[in-house]
Design a protein around this motif. Structure first.
Motif, PDB file in Angstrom:
ATOM      1  N   PHE A 150       0.815  -1.193  -0.032  1.00 27.11           N
ATOM      2  CA  PHE A 150      -0.116   0.017   0.240  1.00 27.11           C
ATOM      3  C   PHE A 150       1.009   1.311   0.133  1.00 27.11           C
ATOM      4  N   GLU A 151       1.762   1.220   0.669  1.00 28.38           N
ATOM      5  CA  GLU A 151       2.733   2.569   0.835  1.00 28.38           C
ATOM      6  C   GLU A 151       3.619   2.728  -0.171  1.00 28.38           C
ATOM      7  N   GLN A 152       3.774   1.615  -1.042  1.00 29.61           N
ATOM      8  CA  GLN A 152       4.657   1.594  -2.239  1.00 29.61           C
ATOM      9  C   GLN A 152       3.821   1.884  -3.551  1.00 29.61           C
ATOM     10  N   SER A 153       2.518   1.789  -3.445  1.00 29.01           N
ATOM     11  CA  SER A 153       1.426   2.098  -4.290  1.00 29.01           C
ATOM     12  C   SER A 153       1.388   3.358  -4.601  1.00 29.01           C
ATOM     13  N   GLY A 154       1.606   4.402  -3.782  1.00 28.35           N
ATOM     14  CA  GLY A 154       1.427   5.844  -4.033  1.00 28.35           C
ATOM     15  C   GLY A 154      -0.031   6.239  -3.581  1.00 28.35           C
ATOM     16  N   THR A 155      -0.765   5.163  -3.343  1.00 26.64           N
ATOM     17  CA  THR A 155      -2.375   5.643  -2.713  1.00 26.64           C
ATOM     18  C   THR A 155      -2.104   6.271  -1.403  1.00 26.64           C
ATOM     19  N   ALA A 156      -1.057   5.619  -0.484  1.00 20.44           N
ATOM     20  CA  ALA A 156      -1.006   6.250   0.789  1.00 20.44           C
ATOM     21  C   ALA A 156      -0.664   7.759   0.808  1.00 20.44           C
ATOM     22  N   GLN A 157       0.073   8.229  -0.387  1.00 21.02           N
ATOM     23  CA  GLN A 157       0.242   9.450  -0.286  1.00 21.02           C
ATOM     24  C   GLN A 157      -0.488  10.605  -0.773  1.00 21.02           C
ATOM     25  N   LEU A 158      -0.547  11.775  -0.352  1.00 22.05           N
ATOM     26  CA  LEU A 158      -1.170  12.967  -0.894  1.00 22.05           C
ATOM     27  C   LEU A 158      -0.217  13.749  -1.572  1.00 22.05           C
ATOM     28  N   ASN A 159      -0.692  14.303  -2.752  1.00 29.00           N
ATOM     29  CA  ASN A 159       0.314  15.390  -3.116  1.00 29.00           C
ATOM     30  C   ASN A 159      -0.039  16.839  -2.252  1.00 29.00           C
ATOM     31  N   ASN A 160       0.769  17.833  -2.754  1.00 33.16           N
ATOM     32  CA  ASN A 160       0.811  18.871  -1.852  1.00 33.16           C
ATOM     33  C   ASN A 160      -0.665  19.811  -1.958  1.00 33.16           C
ATOM     34  N   ASP A 161      -1.463  19.418  -2.874  1.00 34.24           N
ATOM     35  CA  ASP A 161      -2.992  19.671  -3.005  1.00 34.24           C
ATOM     36  C   ASP A 161      -4.068  19.115  -2.180  1.00 34.24           C
ATOM     37  N   GLY A 162      -3.587  18.083  -1.427  1.00 36.97           N
ATOM     38  CA  GLY A 162      -4.303  17.218  -0.461  1.00 36.97           C
ATOM     39  C   GLY A 162      -4.961  16.357  -1.527  1.00 36.97           C
ATOM     40  N   ILE A 163      -4.668  16.076  -2.742  1.00 38.01           N
ATOM     41  CA  ILE A 163      -5.524  15.240  -3.557  1.00 38.01           C
ATOM     42  C   ILE A 163      -4.639  13.773  -3.605  1.00 38.01           C
ATOM     43  N   ASN A 164      -5.429  12.706  -3.819  1.00 41.98           N
ATOM     44  CA  ASN A 164      -4.737  11.432  -4.018  1.00 41.98           C
ATOM     45  C   ASN A 164      -3.957  11.525  -5.147  1.00 41.98           C
ATOM     46  N   ALA A 165      -2.648  10.919  -5.068  1.00 42.24           N
ATOM     47  CA  ALA A 165      -1.645  11.096  -5.918  1.00 42.24           C
ATOM     48  C   ALA A 165      -1.745   9.747  -6.708  1.00 42.24           C
TER      49      ALA A 165
END
Length: 165
Positions: A150-165
C-alpha cells in the motif's frame, strides 16, 4: 497467524523487568534490570524519559499521543510508586485497525455500512486499495506485507494539494 503490527529486522528477546516471586508485587530497580541484561547478553527495555512534574509529562504525552510518525507499538508509563500503564501510539493503533479491516475484506464481509464507519481519509484510502486487490492475495498476505505494498503504491500519499496521488 498474522505477525506483529510493527516490523522488526529479527526476533529478539528483551528483558522488561525482574519481578520477585512473592505475594506482594515488587520488582527490581531499573539499574538491576540493565545489569542482568548485560550479564546475560540480551537486550533490555529502554528508559525513554523521566519526568519530575506533571506538566512536563503531559506535554510529552500529548506530543507522542498525536505523532503518527513514531513507528513503535507504544510506551509503558510507570510512576514513582511502580504503577504501570501502556500507551499505544497512533501508528500502531491505525495498523491494528487496518488488520481488522483486512480480515473483513478477506472474508468478504465488507459493506457500505462498514465504509461509513471509516473515520479518516487514510482509512478510506487503505480500504479502497484493499478492495482493488485480488481476494486471495488479501487473504494470504500479512498486514505487514499489505502495508508495504500500500505504501509503495502511492495510494497512501497525498500530493501538496491534498489530492490522492
Amino acid at each position: 497467524k498474522d505477525p506483529h503490527i510493527i516490523t522488526y529486522e529479527q526476533d529478539q528477546l528483551i528483558l522488561l523487568d525482574i519481578v520477585k516471586r512473592q505475594l506482594s508485587y515488587e520488582k527490581a530497580p531499573f539499574a538491576e534490570v540493565k545489569r542482568l541484561s548485560e550479564q546475560l547478553g540480551i537486550s533490555c527495555k529502554q528508559e525513554v524519559a523521566v519526568f519530575h512534574d506533571w506538566t512536563s509529562f503531559y506535554k510529552w504525552y500529548q506530543a507522542v499521543s498525536h505523532d503518527d510518525t513514531i513507528k513503535e507499538e507504544g510506551y509503558v508509563i510507570e510512576d514513582a510508586r511502580g504503577f504501570m500503564t501502556k500507551l499505544k501510539l497512533p501508528y500502531y493503533q491505525f495498523w491494528k485497525q487496518m488488520r481488522g479491516m483486512k480480515q473483513r475484506v478477506a472474508e468478504k464481509r465488507s459493506s457500505q455500512k462498514f465504509m461509513q464507519a471509516l473515520q479518516t481519509a487514510e482509512q478510506a484510502r487503505f480500504y479502497t486499495w484493499l478492495l482493488e486487490q485480488e481476494a486471495d492475495h488479501v487473504r494470504n498476505s500479512s498486514i505487514i506485507e499489505l502495508r508495504s505494498q500500500f505504501e509503495q503504491s502511492g495510494t497512501a500519499q497525498l500530493n501538496n494539494d491534498g489530492i490522492n496521488a
